[in-house]
Every structure is written in structure tokens, then in C-alpha cells.
Write a protein that holds these residues in place. Sequence first.
Motif, mmCIF file in Angstrom:
data_model
loop_
_atom_site.group_PDB
_atom_site.id
_atom_site.type_symbol
_atom_site.label_atom_id
_atom_site.label_comp_id
_atom_site.label_asym_id
_atom_site.label_seq_id
_atom_site.Cartn_x
_atom_site.Cartn_y
_atom_site.Cartn_z
ATOM 1 N N HIS A 1 93.049 -68.002 54.800
ATOM 2 C CA HIS A 1 92.515 -67.776 53.465
ATOM 3 C C HIS A 1 91.081 -67.280 53.573
ATOM 4 C CE1 HIS A 1 96.017 -69.787 51.830
ATOM 5 N NE2 HIS A 1 95.807 -70.782 52.673
ATOM 6 N N PRO A 2 90.693 -66.302 52.742
ATOM 7 C CA PRO A 2 89.347 -65.703 52.843
ATOM 8 C C PRO A 2 88.216 -66.709 52.775
ATOM 9 C CG PRO A 2 90.752 -64.408 51.402
ATOM 10 C CD PRO A 2 91.507 -65.654 51.715
ATOM 11 N N GLN A 3 88.394 -67.771 51.982
ATOM 12 C CA GLN A 3 87.295 -68.714 51.805
ATOM 13 C C GLN A 3 86.999 -69.525 53.069
ATOM 14 O OE1 GLN A 3 90.132 -68.622 50.128
ATOM 15 N NE2 GLN A 3 90.979 -70.653 49.682
ATOM 16 N N LEU A 4 87.836 -69.406 54.090
ATOM 17 C CA LEU A 4 87.605 -70.133 55.333
ATOM 18 C C LEU A 4 86.595 -69.438 56.244
ATOM 19 C CD1 LEU A 4 91.301 -71.068 56.267
ATOM 20 C CD2 LEU A 4 89.595 -72.509 55.124
ATOM 21 N N TYR A 5 86.197 -68.211 55.886
ATOM 22 C CA TYR A 5 85.416 -67.396 56.806
ATOM 23 C C TYR A 5 84.075 -66.989 56.206
ATOM 24 C CZ TYR A 5 89.962 -67.180 58.992
ATOM 25 O OH TYR A 5 91.162 -67.524 59.554
ATOM 26 N N ASP A 6 83.100 -66.829 57.107
ATOM 27 C CA ASP A 6 81.803 -66.300 56.692
ATOM 28 C C ASP A 6 81.860 -64.786 56.549
ATOM 29 O OD1 ASP A 6 80.259 -68.816 56.878
ATOM 30 O OD2 ASP A 6 80.752 -68.670 59.007
ATOM 31 N N TYR A 7 82.638 -64.128 57.424
ATOM 32 C CA TYR A 7 82.764 -62.668 57.396
ATOM 33 C C TYR A 7 84.218 -62.280 57.613
ATOM 34 C CZ TYR A 7 77.677 -62.461 57.892
ATOM 35 O OH TYR A 7 76.334 -62.590 57.688
ATOM 36 N N ILE A 8 84.634 -61.227 56.920
ATOM 37 C CA ILE A 8 85.938 -60.617 57.150
ATOM 38 C C ILE A 8 85.690 -59.175 57.553
ATOM 39 C CG2 ILE A 8 88.147 -59.935 56.142
ATOM 40 C CD1 ILE A 8 87.904 -62.299 54.236
ATOM 41 N N VAL A 9 86.137 -58.794 58.750
ATOM 42 C CA VAL A 9 85.952 -57.450 59.277
ATOM 43 C C VAL A 9 87.279 -56.705 59.150
ATOM 44 C CG1 VAL A 9 85.348 -56.064 61.299
ATOM 45 C CG2 VAL A 9 84.178 -58.239 60.872
ATOM 46 N N VAL A 10 87.239 -55.543 58.513
ATOM 47 C CA VAL A 10 88.441 -54.747 58.313
ATOM 48 C C VAL A 10 88.477 -53.634 59.356
ATOM 49 C CG1 VAL A 10 89.735 -53.285 56.702
ATOM 50 C CG2 VAL A 10 88.432 -55.250 55.847
ATOM 51 N N GLY A 11 89.474 -53.671 60.237
ATOM 52 C CA GLY A 11 89.642 -52.625 61.239
ATOM 53 C C GLY A 11 89.182 -53.061 62.613
ATOM 54 N N GLY A 12 90.096 -53.050 63.587
ATOM 55 C CA GLY A 12 89.776 -53.460 64.946
ATOM 56 C C GLY A 12 89.542 -52.287 65.868
ATOM 57 N N GLY A 13 88.673 -51.358 65.458
ATOM 58 C CA GLY A 13 88.371 -50.174 66.259
ATOM 59 C C GLY A 13 87.066 -50.313 66.996
ATOM 60 N N THR A 14 86.443 -49.168 67.280
ATOM 61 C CA THR A 14 85.222 -49.159 68.077
ATOM 62 C C THR A 14 84.037 -49.767 67.352
ATOM 63 O OG1 THR A 14 84.784 -46.898 67.320
ATOM 64 C CG2 THR A 14 85.912 -47.146 69.421
ATOM 65 N N ALA A 15 84.108 -49.889 66.033
ATOM 66 C CA ALA A 15 83.049 -50.571 65.285
ATOM 67 C C ALA A 15 83.447 -52.009 64.975
ATOM 68 C CB ALA A 15 82.732 -49.812 63.994
ATOM 69 N N GLY A 16 84.697 -52.204 64.533
ATOM 70 C CA GLY A 16 85.140 -53.522 64.104
ATOM 71 C C GLY A 16 85.176 -54.554 65.208
#
Length: 346
Positions: free
Chosen positions: A10-25
Motif C-alpha cells: 500500500h502506498p502509505q507504507l512508503y516514504d517514496y514510490i519510484v516509477v520505472g526500474g531503468g537507468t534513473a529509477g
Amino acid sequence: MHEATDSKFHPQLYDYIVVGGGTAGCPLAATLSQKFRVLLLERGGSPLIKAGVTPDNGASYDFQVGTQTGGTIFDDQGTRRPASNLLVYANPRNLDILLHAQVELILFRGTPGSPQLLLLSGVGPANQLTAMGIKVVYNLPGVGKQVSDNPAALVNIVSPSPVESALAQVVGITAPFGNFIEAACGVAVTGVPGARAGNIIEKVAGPLSSGTLVLQSKHVRDNPLVTFNYFQHPRDLQACIAGVNTIEEVILANSFRPFVYDNQTLPSGGTVGAPNRRNPAFAATINTTIANYCREHLTTIWHYHGGCLVNRLWTRTIEFWELKDSEWWMALRSNTRREQFRKLRF
């Protein structure tokens, strides 16, 4: 690492949500996980020395002076080193990864998309927004400012010897400016049987010149007007000159001779067979000639950035965004007290 269908996340469990597991994510998620709880969403499944650019650093993810092999290519054994390898540096207790994730809306769109979206939403310089007929939600003068791109210059080369088709696999990072020197090759040459063309490109790292981004209309599909002001700061031009000088030394290196014709022209004048840079009569004008080359052959590899820079833009921090009734609600945090919600309609 889990499937996105797992309902326990659930989103509220996290401080940050990163979208995309590429060279930046991947590197961002790994870095944030050292101190914060992070959820990484991934749509897919599990996944120049002869010219004096030394030392040879081998394969490395750290940008450092010298020559190194990129992190996302195939090694000598045919094994691909993807950006996800960087996740080994993450704190596993603070990082969860969901695969095959689908995101309905991604708010942050890089440059120029992020500052454009903020301006269209009423967040930006009040005078510009009012002139465009956009209701001012929050007067933030820094939006659309300090927009930069890395100016680049390249030299096209026709090779008399067979070369494989390849994009940049090795990068040279020079001192003292930190230019990136890369190459691509393997394009057939019309009218020259068996010949292949390629190029060596230098990119100015950390440009000091910057420009602006302004809206041309209130429609999100209309591109904003962006001015980068390339070479406005003299250091950027000096860096380009240094980078092109390095390219010429690469081309003139003995180990490169099988891949270049003697009549190949050089940015500083002359040819490989008779280079101006080896003629004392041209010593005083070499850098001036290359400076003109940098201006006339300016190109980009689309690494532009800025327009809403962290620590230069936000005097108050966006705490979270939440979708409610087709509207975005933004909570702002200032020191220890939470301010009122602000509503942004898209």
C-alpha cells in the motif's frame, strides 16, 4: 521482488514510490533506500586510452576521469549488465519491488514536461501565468528557470576497414572539464562499397549556461518554448574545445589509423594525413578554429534538465499528491506545520 498484483503493498507504507526500474529509477531507489522506505514499480519483468584519456577503469557505474565500459551493455561473455544491477547497493530492508506494474498517470515528466505541467497547473511565475490566462494556484518564480542542455560536437568518420554496428560502448571522461567522449559506428556509406561510417562525439558535462522554458499555449500537447543559451557561459565553450581536441588526438592515434582515411578532415583544419595541429604555423589559431567548429556543429544527445530544480525552487516541500474526484490535491509542508490543501485540476 513481487508481482504488482500482490495486495499487501500500500502506498502509505512508503516514504517514496519510484516509477520505472531503468537507468534513473534503479540508482534512485537504491540511494533512497539507505534512509527511507521505498517502493519501486517496474512495468517489465526481472531482468579512449591511446589519446591520453586514462586510467583504464574497466566496467564501472561510477563516472570518473579515464576510460570505462558502460554499465548497460553486453560483456565479453555475452552477459548483459542492466541498470537493475545497481539494486545490489540498496538496503533490502527498505526496498520493495513490484514487477509488471501498471501506472495510470505519471505526474513527473522530466524536462521539459515537468515545468510545463506545473505551469499549466497554475504553479509558476504569477506574471507569466496571468498573461497566459491561467489561474495562479501558487506563485513560484523558479518554475521554467535554469533550463540547461549538454552541448555536444561530433566528428563523422568514414572507415576503410570493416567495423561492427554498435552504439556507445566505451566512454572516456577527460580532465579537467569532465567531458564525455563516446563513439558509434557501422553505418553503410552510399557510393563507397564496403566502407562504414561512424562518429566520435564529445559532450560538455555540467554546463554552466542555462535558459528558460515558457508556455506557448494552454494546451498540454503544444510544446513549450525552450531556450538553452548554449555557450552563454565561456567555460562551456572552453570545455567543448578541450573535448574536440581530445577527439582529434583519438583520430590521430596510431591504433586508430586502420579506421580512418588520410583525407579525413579535422575540426582544427587539415586532414589526418596533414593535420594543422601538428604544424607549428597553426598553433596559435587551433583553439579559435575549434571554437568556431563547436558553434557551427553544435548538437545534442537530449540530456536536457532543469526547469524545477530541487533546493533552488521549492521553499516549501510537496508532501504528497492524491487523486480525489478527478482532481490532484497537494499538501504542502513548511517546517513543522502542515498548510492547507491546494487543489490542481487537470
